[in-house]
Scaffold this motif. Structure first.
Motif, PDB file in Angstrom:
ATOM      1  N   TYR A 144      14.749   1.391  -2.689  1.00 37.53           N
ATOM      2  CA  TYR A 144      13.495   0.934  -3.288  1.00 37.53           C
ATOM      3  C   TYR A 144      12.562   0.235  -2.310  1.00 37.53           C
ATOM      4  N   LEU A 145      13.084  -0.443  -1.306  1.00 35.61           N
ATOM      5  CA  LEU A 145      12.231  -1.109  -0.322  1.00 35.61           C
ATOM      6  C   LEU A 145      11.685  -0.113   0.701  1.00 35.61           C
ATOM      7  N   GLN A 146      12.510   0.840   1.095  1.00 35.56           N
ATOM      8  CA  GLN A 146      12.023   1.887   2.003  1.00 35.56           C
ATOM      9  C   GLN A 146      10.964   2.734   1.297  1.00 35.56           C
ATOM     10  N   GLN A 147      11.105   2.867  -0.020  1.00 31.16           N
ATOM     11  CA  GLN A 147      10.100   3.616  -0.767  1.00 31.16           C
ATOM     12  C   GLN A 147       8.727   2.954  -0.640  1.00 31.16           C
ATOM     13  N   PHE A 148       8.703   1.622  -0.699  1.00 30.89           N
ATOM     14  CA  PHE A 148       7.440   0.909  -0.530  1.00 30.89           C
ATOM     15  C   PHE A 148       6.869   1.142   0.868  1.00 30.89           C
ATOM     16  N   ILE A 149       7.734   1.144   1.858  1.00 31.90           N
ATOM     17  CA  ILE A 149       7.281   1.404   3.227  1.00 31.90           C
ATOM     18  C   ILE A 149       6.727   2.819   3.344  1.00 31.90           C
ATOM     19  N   GLU A 150       7.360   3.774   2.668  1.00 27.86           N
ATOM     20  CA  GLU A 150       6.855   5.152   2.686  1.00 27.86           C
ATOM     21  C   GLU A 150       5.469   5.230   2.059  1.00 27.86           C
TER      22      GLU A 150
END
Length: 308
Positions: A144-150
């Motif tokens: 979920y945090l990498q999704q925000f970075i994406e």
């Protein structure tokens, strides 16, 4: 060379030089225009390949659960999904946005988006791509945090997203340590939800605060929830067996005014967490997502409830 030819020769040289300079300047202007044009877009490496997207998108349509990610980054959202429209955390920022679905092609065209974001597998993906650059994500492909970075990469704000993630993880871990010191290292927490008269319990990656509680804070999941809900992400149960899944603490969310009828039910009153004052009720619409705005809301809620 005769002297009278010198002035004429110099004039010719000067004229040629001037023409050359004009051509060079024109060439530089053209090159500058090309550079400006290319600077208007960036290339995002999506799951299906490179996509050219606006470097500074002005009108974004979001057909999934990523509205909060874009709002956190200060991006203007003109089209949203119905779930986002019901999230009170977004209320002020989306007051002018229009609720749309992936099937509302004409409606989306009228919004004149310069970027569309959604989930992989949706209908009309090809038609959407004809309207504006369309980036689709597979839910759960990254955490979920990498999704925000994406999302940050898509809108050219990766650094901003990365800094928020690092800060959030630090704050959530600190809160987790304080909570474990208060409730005990072995205490268990269950996330449960009543939606349309069906009860669900959740694993560690399905929104509703699960990512914070289990991944960042390192709190313990009730054993029966771990057995049935951890792998699929959620598990439907009957209300009568909730006590078997309930941990020492329960985060309980409801929708559409169901709270009153639930509190009067026998199964609810029999919950150990209710008897011990360890059941914390939440607004399902406010707790549903795992975007930065919702995560901040969830983190504040947990700190207030567990540490009061």
């Amino acid at each position: 060379m005769k002297k009278w030819l010198l002035p004429m020769f110099m004039i010719v040289v000067l004229v040629l030089a001037a023409c050359g300079n004009k051509e060079d300047n024109s060439k530089k202007e053209d090159e500058g225009a090309n550079e400006s044009s290319s600077a208007d877009t960036i290339t995002y490496q999506s799951e299906t390949g490179p996509i050219e997207v606006p470097a500074n998108p002005k009108r974004v349509v979001v057909l999934s659960s990523f509205v909060g990610d874009l709002l956190q980054l200060g991006v203007n959202v003109v089209g949203i999904d119905s779930w986002a429209a019901d999230n009170p955390n977004f209320k002020d920022a989306i007051k002018d946005a229009v609720v749309v679905e992936n099937t509302d092609i004409e409606k989306i065209i009228e919004l004149d988006p310069d970027l569309i974001i959604g989930l992989n597998g949706i209908e009309n993906a090809d038609k959407l791509a004809e309207i504006a650059p369309t980036v689709l994500f597979t839910y759960g492909k990254v955490d979920y945090l990498q999704q925000f970075i994406e999302i940050g990469k898509v809108v050219n704000k990766e650094d901003e997203a990365t800094k928020w993630v690092a800060d959030f993880k630090e704050r959530a871990a600190k809160a987790g340590s304080e909570i474990k010191a208060k409730i005990g290292e072995d205490a268990t927490v269950t996330v449960a939800e009543m939606f349309n008269k069906q009860m669900y319990v959740y694993g560690d990656n399905w929104g509703r605060g699960t990512e914070i509680l289990y991944q960042e804070m390192g709190l313990n999941m009730a054993e029966k929830v771990k057995e049935d809900a951890l792998k699929p992400g959620y598990f439907a149960i009957s209300t009568e067996v909730l006590n078997e899944y309930a941990g020492d603490y329960v985060i309980f969310s409801t929708f559409n005014g169901e709270e009153t009828s639930i509190e009067n039910a026998g199964w609810y009153k029999d919950l150990d967490a209710v008897k011990n004052g360890h059941l914390f009720k939440v607004n399902g619409n406010a707790f549903y997502f795992n975007d930065p705005i919702t995560l901040e809301y969830q983190l504040k809620f947990f700190k207030e409830k567990f540490l009061q």
